[in-house]
Design an enzyme around this catalytic site. Sequence first.
Site, PDB file in Angstrom:
ATOM      1  N   SER A  21     -17.434  35.843  13.185  1.00 29.39           N
ATOM      2  CA  SER A  21     -18.132  34.946  14.114  1.00 29.39           C
ATOM      3  C   SER A  21     -18.989  34.032  13.241  1.00 29.39           C
ATOM      4  O   SER A  21     -19.219  34.338  12.059  1.00 29.39           O
ATOM      5  CB  SER A  21     -19.042  35.802  15.007  1.00 29.39           C
ATOM      6  OG  SER A  21     -19.988  35.020  15.696  1.00 29.39           O
ATOM      7  N   TYR A  68     -25.047  43.100  16.278  1.00 28.67           N
ATOM      8  CA  TYR A  68     -23.831  42.270  16.177  1.00 28.67           C
ATOM      9  C   TYR A  68     -23.858  41.492  14.857  1.00 28.67           C
ATOM     10  O   TYR A  68     -22.871  41.462  14.125  1.00 28.67           O
ATOM     11  CB  TYR A  68     -23.804  41.328  17.385  1.00 28.67           C
ATOM     12  CG  TYR A  68     -22.566  40.472  17.552  1.00 28.67           C
ATOM     13  CD1 TYR A  68     -21.431  40.965  18.180  1.00 28.67           C
ATOM     14  CD2 TYR A  68     -22.543  39.137  17.131  1.00 28.67           C
ATOM     15  CE1 TYR A  68     -20.310  40.165  18.378  1.00 28.67           C
ATOM     16  CE2 TYR A  68     -21.426  38.334  17.324  1.00 28.67           C
ATOM     17  CZ  TYR A  68     -20.319  38.850  17.958  1.00 28.67           C
ATOM     18  OH  TYR A  68     -19.203  38.052  18.156  1.00 28.67           O
TER      19      TYR A  68
HETATM   20  P1  NAI Z   1     -12.933  39.199  24.973  1.00 30.75           P
HETATM   21  O1  NAI Z   1     -13.871  40.190  25.583  1.00 30.75           O
HETATM   22  O2  NAI Z   1     -12.373  38.147  25.850  1.00 30.75           O
HETATM   23  O3  NAI Z   1     -11.753  39.971  24.226  1.00 30.75           O
HETATM   24  C1  NAI Z   1     -12.019  41.078  23.430  1.00 30.75           C
HETATM   25  C2  NAI Z   1     -11.044  42.187  23.761  1.00 30.75           C
HETATM   26  O4  NAI Z   1     -11.401  43.328  22.972  1.00 30.75           O
HETATM   27  C3  NAI Z   1     -11.088  42.613  25.228  1.00 30.75           C
HETATM   28  O5  NAI Z   1      -9.789  42.572  25.775  1.00 30.75           O
HETATM   29  C4  NAI Z   1     -11.609  44.044  25.198  1.00 30.75           C
HETATM   30  O6  NAI Z   1     -11.056  44.868  26.195  1.00 30.75           O
HETATM   31  C5  NAI Z   1     -11.202  44.481  23.797  1.00 30.75           C
HETATM   32  N1  NAI Z   1     -12.027  45.588  23.299  1.00 30.75           N
HETATM   33  C6  NAI Z   1     -13.345  45.796  23.452  1.00 30.75           C
HETATM   34  N2  NAI Z   1     -13.686  46.955  22.902  1.00 30.75           N
HETATM   35  C7  NAI Z   1     -12.552  47.494  22.373  1.00 30.75           C
HETATM   36  C8  NAI Z   1     -12.266  48.694  21.672  1.00 30.75           C
HETATM   37  N3  NAI Z   1     -13.229  49.609  21.400  1.00 30.75           N
HETATM   38  N4  NAI Z   1     -10.993  48.917  21.262  1.00 30.75           N
HETATM   39  C9  NAI Z   1     -10.012  48.019  21.553  1.00 30.75           C
HETATM   40  N5  NAI Z   1     -10.220  46.885  22.230  1.00 30.75           N
HETATM   41  C10 NAI Z   1     -11.480  46.626  22.634  1.00 30.75           C
HETATM   42  O7  NAI Z   1     -13.774  38.560  23.795  1.00 30.75           O
HETATM   43  P2  NAI Z   1     -13.378  37.484  22.659  1.00 30.75           P
HETATM   44  O8  NAI Z   1     -14.437  36.499  22.672  1.00 30.75           O
HETATM   45  O9  NAI Z   1     -11.976  37.057  22.720  1.00 30.75           O
HETATM   46  O10 NAI Z   1     -13.619  38.405  21.374  1.00 30.75           O
HETATM   47  C11 NAI Z   1     -12.704  38.506  20.300  1.00 30.75           C
HETATM   48  C12 NAI Z   1     -13.486  38.502  19.000  1.00 30.75           C
HETATM   49  O11 NAI Z   1     -14.080  37.219  18.843  1.00 30.75           O
HETATM   50  C13 NAI Z   1     -14.620  39.518  18.938  1.00 30.75           C
HETATM   51  O12 NAI Z   1     -14.596  40.151  17.673  1.00 30.75           O
HETATM   52  C14 NAI Z   1     -15.866  38.662  19.068  1.00 30.75           C
HETATM   53  O13 NAI Z   1     -16.973  39.225  18.427  1.00 30.75           O
HETATM   54  C15 NAI Z   1     -15.412  37.373  18.408  1.00 30.75           C
HETATM   55  N6  NAI Z   1     -16.168  36.187  18.770  1.00 30.75           N
HETATM   56  C16 NAI Z   1     -16.210  35.718  20.067  1.00 30.75           C
HETATM   57  C17 NAI Z   1     -16.927  34.573  20.366  1.00 30.75           C
HETATM   58  C18 NAI Z   1     -17.004  34.030  21.763  1.00 30.75           C
HETATM   59  O14 NAI Z   1     -17.755  33.062  22.008  1.00 30.75           O
HETATM   60  N7  NAI Z   1     -16.288  34.541  22.713  1.00 30.75           N
HETATM   61  C19 NAI Z   1     -17.647  33.841  19.326  1.00 30.75           C
HETATM   62  C20 NAI Z   1     -17.524  34.401  18.018  1.00 30.75           C
HETATM   63  C21 NAI Z   1     -16.798  35.516  17.763  1.00 30.75           C
END
Ligand code: NAI
Length: 297
Positions: free
Chosen positions: A141, A154
Amino acid sequence: MKDFAGRVAFITGGANGIGLGLARALLAEGCKVAIADIRQDSIDEALKTLDNHNVIGVKLDVASREEFAKAADEVEEKLGPVTLLFNNAGINLFQTIDESSYDDWDWVLGVNLNGVINGVQTFVPRMKERGLGGHVVNTASMAAFLCGPAPGIYNTAKFAVRGLSESLRYSLAPQGIGVSLLCPGLVKSYIHASDSVRPASLSKDGKPMEEEFRKQLVEVHKLGMEPDEVASKVLDGIRANRFYIFSHPEFKDELRELFDEILEEFVEGEEIPPHRAEVEKGRRAKYKEARMAARGE
Ligand code: NAI
């Protein structure tokens, strides 16, 4: 890596947000894709939307070493050897460190840091042994650089993923396996709903998110970049074997400002003993060499 067609990709957190965007992009390149996620309902929904015989779902909590190994075996049996690994699953807890409990630490580090470690420990030995090259992308991130009072845990995890990934990049370069660090800013995603996947065993000392704040998060994430755009930038980053994949150009000036402030923290005019300077000269040359070698220069 220039050609993705026919390769097998394993995407953690693949059922929503960035992970789902990656799945779509990789399927369009002719990859076989496994979306590994803790939410079975999201996996089912994602498979329906993707509607492609080259994608499968696997339920996985990335914090569990045993589940990771099992998921890897299952996917490789069905799709073949994984050579594209996306350690992308993540959750967020928007609170300061001084207000956090051990349960908070264990949950956030368990998913956001140990999840990446488990992905690396599970798949990297397999990738090395098979000698088919490949690429590892770890989703950090901009919070791997930019800190606030919240979200402190985080920040801790994402800084660690940055260090892990850079170090891994140098050790895997000789094997023809690339490593990149994805550093997104705001993305349209589901991360505001992280509380709903917090395990009961780590919820005893956790504070539920205030409803008003949750609503704000939902609104702010609607303003984020589309996951498909992030995914397209990730694939470009892999093709160019870039370490940092900065998907959001709005952060460039701020990073420059931050790095300048960091450099200003050095006290001017301090003497450097020659024997120490000599040691660091050698180390610095080797570090530069490693960076160039990893870029294929
Ligand atoms: P999201 O919540 O839409 O997708 C993340 C997925 O990870 C979800 O489907 C969730 O069910 C799954 N997940 C959560 N805990 C889990 C576990 N213990 N084991 C397996 N799967 C698990 O969120 P997003 O934003 O797509 O997140 C993806 C990555 O991007 C994360 O690492 C997040 O920190 C990073 N990120 C997101 C940003 C944003 O603005 N959305 C900004 C910067 C980084």
